[in-house]
Design a protein around this motif. Sequence first.
Motif, PDB file in Angstrom:
ATOM      1  N   MET A 122       0.820  -1.197   0.000  1.00  0.00           N
ATOM      2  CA  MET A 122       0.000   0.000   0.000  1.00  0.00           C
ATOM      3  C   MET A 122       0.857   1.251   0.000  1.00  0.00           C
ATOM      4  SD  MET A 122      -2.919   1.367  -0.115  1.00  0.00           S
ATOM      5  CE  MET A 122      -3.961  -0.083   0.110  1.00  0.00           C
ATOM      6  N   GLY A 123       1.933   1.239   0.777  1.00  0.00           N
ATOM      7  CA  GLY A 123       2.821   2.385   0.794  1.00  0.00           C
ATOM      8  C   GLY A 123       3.465   2.629  -0.553  1.00  0.00           C
ATOM      9  N   SER A 124       3.850   1.554  -1.238  1.00  0.00           N
ATOM     10  CA  SER A 124       4.453   1.719  -2.566  1.00  0.00           C
ATOM     11  C   SER A 124       3.466   2.313  -3.552  1.00  0.00           C
ATOM     12  CB  SER A 124       4.961   0.364  -3.067  1.00  0.00           C
ATOM     13  OG  SER A 124       5.925  -0.169  -2.179  1.00  0.00           O
ATOM     14  N   ILE A 125       2.189   1.886  -3.466  1.00  0.00           N
ATOM     15  CA  ILE A 125       1.167   2.433  -4.366  1.00  0.00           C
ATOM     16  C   ILE A 125       0.965   3.920  -4.101  1.00  0.00           C
ATOM     17  CG2 ILE A 125      -1.275   2.320  -4.965  1.00  0.00           C
ATOM     18  CD1 ILE A 125      -1.151  -0.678  -4.397  1.00  0.00           C
ATOM     19  N   LEU A 126       0.880   4.296  -2.835  1.00  0.00           N
ATOM     20  CA  LEU A 126       0.699   5.706  -2.493  1.00  0.00           C
ATOM     21  C   LEU A 126       1.876   6.545  -2.958  1.00  0.00           C
ATOM     22  CD1 LEU A 126      -0.795   5.383   1.112  1.00  0.00           C
ATOM     23  CD2 LEU A 126      -2.015   5.907  -1.015  1.00  0.00           C
ATOM     24  N   VAL A 127       3.084   5.976  -2.898  1.00  0.00           N
ATOM     25  CA  VAL A 127       4.264   6.712  -3.358  1.00  0.00           C
ATOM     26  C   VAL A 127       4.218   6.900  -4.867  1.00  0.00           C
ATOM     27  CG1 VAL A 127       6.767   6.596  -3.592  1.00  0.00           C
ATOM     28  CG2 VAL A 127       5.692   6.058  -1.404  1.00  0.00           C
ATOM     29  N   LYS A 128       3.835   5.860  -5.593  1.00  0.00           N
ATOM     30  CA  LYS A 128       3.778   5.961  -7.057  1.00  0.00           C
ATOM     31  C   LYS A 128       2.700   6.936  -7.508  1.00  0.00           C
ATOM     32  CE  LYS A 128       5.646   1.357  -7.975  1.00  0.00           C
ATOM     33  NZ  LYS A 128       5.390   0.014  -8.567  1.00  0.00           N
ATOM     34  N   LEU A 129       1.621   7.037  -6.743  1.00  0.00           N
ATOM     35  CA  LEU A 129       0.557   7.983  -7.073  1.00  0.00           C
ATOM     36  C   LEU A 129       0.854   9.388  -6.558  1.00  0.00           C
ATOM     37  CD1 LEU A 129      -2.591   5.764  -6.313  1.00  0.00           C
ATOM     38  CD2 LEU A 129      -1.602   6.316  -8.553  1.00  0.00           C
ATOM     39  N   HIS A 130       2.023   9.564  -5.981  1.00  0.00           N
ATOM     40  CA  HIS A 130       2.452  10.863  -5.437  1.00  0.00           C
ATOM     41  C   HIS A 130       1.519  11.362  -4.336  1.00  0.00           C
ATOM     42  CE1 HIS A 130       5.463  11.239  -8.609  1.00  0.00           C
ATOM     43  NE2 HIS A 130       4.514  10.897  -9.501  1.00  0.00           N
ATOM     44  N   LEU A 131       0.884  10.411  -3.668  1.00  0.00           N
ATOM     45  CA  LEU A 131       0.057  10.760  -2.508  1.00  0.00           C
ATOM     46  C   LEU A 131       0.840  10.679  -1.202  1.00  0.00           C
ATOM     47  CD1 LEU A 131      -3.227   8.861  -3.454  1.00  0.00           C
ATOM     48  CD2 LEU A 131      -2.683  11.286  -3.789  1.00  0.00           C
ATOM     49  N   LYS A 132       2.022  10.169  -1.293  1.00  0.00           N
ATOM     50  CA  LYS A 132       2.859  10.024  -0.108  1.00  0.00           C
ATOM     51  C   LYS A 132       4.308  10.192  -0.522  1.00  0.00           C
ATOM     52  CE  LYS A 132       4.148   6.660   3.464  1.00  0.00           C
ATOM     53  NZ  LYS A 132       3.948   5.286   3.967  1.00  0.00           N
ATOM     54  N   LYS A 133       5.065  10.873   0.326  1.00  0.00           N
ATOM     55  CA  LYS A 133       6.474  11.065   0.022  1.00  0.00           C
ATOM     56  C   LYS A 133       7.235   9.768   0.274  1.00  0.00           C
ATOM     57  CE  LYS A 133      10.474  13.913   1.220  1.00  0.00           C
ATOM     58  NZ  LYS A 133      10.992  14.984   2.101  1.00  0.00           N
ATOM     59  N   ASN A 134       8.156   9.469  -0.635  1.00  0.00           N
ATOM     60  CA  ASN A 134       8.965   8.264  -0.494  1.00  0.00           C
ATOM     61  C   ASN A 134       9.874   8.403   0.720  1.00  0.00           C
ATOM     62  OD1 ASN A 134      10.374   5.924  -0.781  1.00  0.00           O
ATOM     63  ND2 ASN A 134      11.221   6.390  -2.799  1.00  0.00           N
ATOM     64  N   PRO A 135       9.703   7.583   1.768  1.00  0.00           N
ATOM     65  CA  PRO A 135      10.537   7.722   2.972  1.00  0.00           C
ATOM     66  C   PRO A 135      12.003   7.438   2.711  1.00  0.00           C
ATOM     67  CG  PRO A 135       9.218   5.721   3.079  1.00  0.00           C
ATOM     68  CD  PRO A 135       8.732   6.485   1.891  1.00  0.00           C
ATOM     69  N   LEU A 136      12.322   6.696   1.644  1.00  0.00           N
ATOM     70  CA  LEU A 136      13.720   6.388   1.356  1.00  0.00           C
ATOM     71  C   LEU A 136      14.483   7.604   0.857  1.00  0.00           C
ATOM     72  CD1 LEU A 136      13.308   2.904  -0.368  1.00  0.00           C
ATOM     73  CD2 LEU A 136      13.889   3.408   2.012  1.00  0.00           C
ATOM     74  N   GLU A 137      13.763   8.677   0.493  1.00  0.00           N
ATOM     75  CA  GLU A 137      14.450   9.892   0.081  1.00  0.00           C
ATOM     76  C   GLU A 137      15.095  10.610   1.256  1.00  0.00           C
ATOM     77  OE1 GLU A 137      11.652  12.290  -1.934  1.00  0.00           O
ATOM     78  OE2 GLU A 137      11.389  10.916  -3.638  1.00  0.00           O
ATOM     79  N   ASN A 138      14.626  10.380   2.436  1.00  0.00           N
ATOM     80  CA  ASN A 138      15.219  10.991   3.630  1.00  0.00           C
ATOM     81  C   ASN A 138      16.483  10.242   4.021  1.00  0.00           C
ATOM     82  OD1 ASN A 138      13.055  12.794   3.825  1.00  0.00           O
ATOM     83  ND2 ASN A 138      11.852  11.328   5.034  1.00  0.00           N
ATOM     84  N   PRO A 139      17.432  10.916   4.670  1.00  0.00           N
ATOM     85  CA  PRO A 139      18.631  10.227   5.161  1.00  0.00           C
ATOM     86  C   PRO A 139      18.266   9.110   6.127  1.00  0.00           C
ATOM     87  CG  PRO A 139      18.921  12.612   5.255  1.00  0.00           C
ATOM     88  CD  PRO A 139      17.479  12.371   4.920  1.00  0.00           C
TER      89      PRO A 139
END
Length: 724
Positions: A122-139
């Motif tokens: 679900m988190g991956s889907i939300l990230v792909k739909l740009h509804l959630k920021k990808n947490p891996l982008e943070n340090p």
Amino acid sequence: MSGVARDQDVDIDLGQLVRAVWARRLRILTITLVGAGVAFAGAKIMSPQYRSETRILIEPRAPAFASTQQINDASAGPLMDELNIASQVQLLQSADLLKKVINDLKLYNLPEFDDAASGSAMGSILVKLHLKKNPLENPPEERVIDAFVERLQVYQVPGSRVIGINFTSKDPKLAAAIPNAMANVYLSTQSGAKLDSNSEATRWLEPEIEGLRQKVSEAEKKVAEYRTSHGLLQTNGTTTFPAQQLNDISAELTRVRGDKANAEARAQAVRNALSSGEAFDTLPDIMSSQAIQRLKGTESGLQSQISDLQTSLLNNHPRLKSLRAQLSDIRTQIRQETQKILASIENESKVADLRANELERQSDTAQANSARAGEDEVGLNALEREANAQRQLLETYLVRYREAASRADSNSSPADARIVSKAIEPVDPYFPKVVPIVVVAAVATLIISAIAIMLSELFSGRALRPTDAAPETIEAEAFVEEKHVPQAVPTVAAAKKPVQPSMLAVVADEEDVIEDVNAAEEAPDDEDENEFSVASVADYLTGSRAPLAIAISPTGDNGSAATVSLTRMLADADRRVILIDMTGSGYPTELMAEDQAALGVTDLLCGEAAFGDTIHGDRLSDAHLIPQGQSDVRRAMRGVDRLSLLLDALAAAYDLVVVECGSADVAGVSRLTRSRDVEIILSLPEVEETVFVALMTEFQAAGYERVVLMSGGEGAEQTLGRAA
């Protein structure tokens, strides 16, 4: 309800509740065991959490090579206060320190701290739909820091300068490693802050020292040039040459003047000896002369010869004459030599005088030179002060520079804290505690099961039984529990006889009422009956301090009128008093109430009036009144057994509670006065001996030792007569 009529009052049968629970004990035990088993299984399923702690003591610390004086100075300094310790607690929870620990231990590689690394569908889907920021982008350390803070607890140990670091983790090794790592990073950070401070100090002091050296050199050069140009050369390091010269001349002048005075005194002594013809043997200047000594020796020899020859020769003998002539010549020579000595001493005095004059002239010149030198020294002192200030500042900077340079090493600047207790790997988990969880779950299940069975019995009606007493209204119970002015109740006498028509009638004309009262209150004129007057009874009640007084009026309304007079007299004496109308006729209500239809005790017990609406003020005094009310007396008397509680509440709110019971009997009064400090008042305006003796006998037989007779009197007439 089973076995209970629809409109019948009921009570809870506690015995039936206990029997119902006991009958279902096996079911309750089974449910309890099931609850304990579920709790045990749940506790075992939960992941165990381990906790460990490191403790740090905050205190000033000096390097190992510091001198004893430095150590004493550091220890004598002020200890860190509460605000400083609280600041260190916040520093231990700072984001920079936590990130350093996370990176050192690589906590971002552990799923326990970084759930975002594993991710979810679900988190991956939300990230792909740009509804959630990808947490891996943070340090990585920023993703871990929230989970890290949730498991961390940093606190100050009360009453000390010790800080505790608690950490909870699923891994016991990690639970011990993280607090120790945090303590080490904290100490390293504190020590590094000191090193940075020392480095900054050395970098700042180097150019300052160079500049000060040049300033000191220039200032000292100016001092030397000024001293040379103004002739202010120092002789012994403290005084200048003119001042030293003046001191020397002054000392020499003093010595010369002393020599002159001495020479004059010696010359005067010689003159006195020459003029008076005294011997010169006592004068040291004459006796110290070699010529005088030789002449004195010759004189002595001639004198001896003359003395020897006088024994054998005549006075005119040539030999004696020759010796006498020689002696006279020797004495002349001695006198001449003395004159020479005198002239020599006088010359010494003249030379000393000339020398003193010359020295005085030189002293004047030296004083003028010294004065000019003093003026020049003002500028010299200013230059020397400037040079000394620059030199002292340079020395201070040099000392600080050496100290800062000596602490450039990491071991030379320890942090102002030390670890007093390191975290160790825990053996037992901090959570869950299986045994306490199972015990609490079992007890809770047992209690809930028993409560459920009791409620079932209550709702089914099996735990209810009929009762003869009507329950009190909710509002009245609240007033009693809060100890406000409590509820009042009808009298036993009113319950025993049917409702009188006068209870529902409108109050009679005021003049008629007052006439009835005055007729009932007329007191006999004899002295014995005045002892039982209303005023005497009021004085007695004031002194007895009894909280409750029960007034019995066997003769009817005239006795109730005397009770009203007693209540008003007590109110006039600044006593907080309330009268409860529990008569069958309601005559006290007619005398005291403004509104004859006011709500009263019967309305309260029947649930038709609020408690606060039943208390009214007397229209002629500060006393309070609870009227009889307008409801059915027989219906209200179902709650007669609760009168004891209501009277207790009233006694807590007033100084005295007066209950007018009318023509009540001993049995009815006893239901109001069980285990109570009470005064029984027999209100008999016209005393009949047979009635009084019979009543006294009945009350004393029932255990009432304090029975007071009140026969009316002047006090009643004066109190009730105000209505006219």
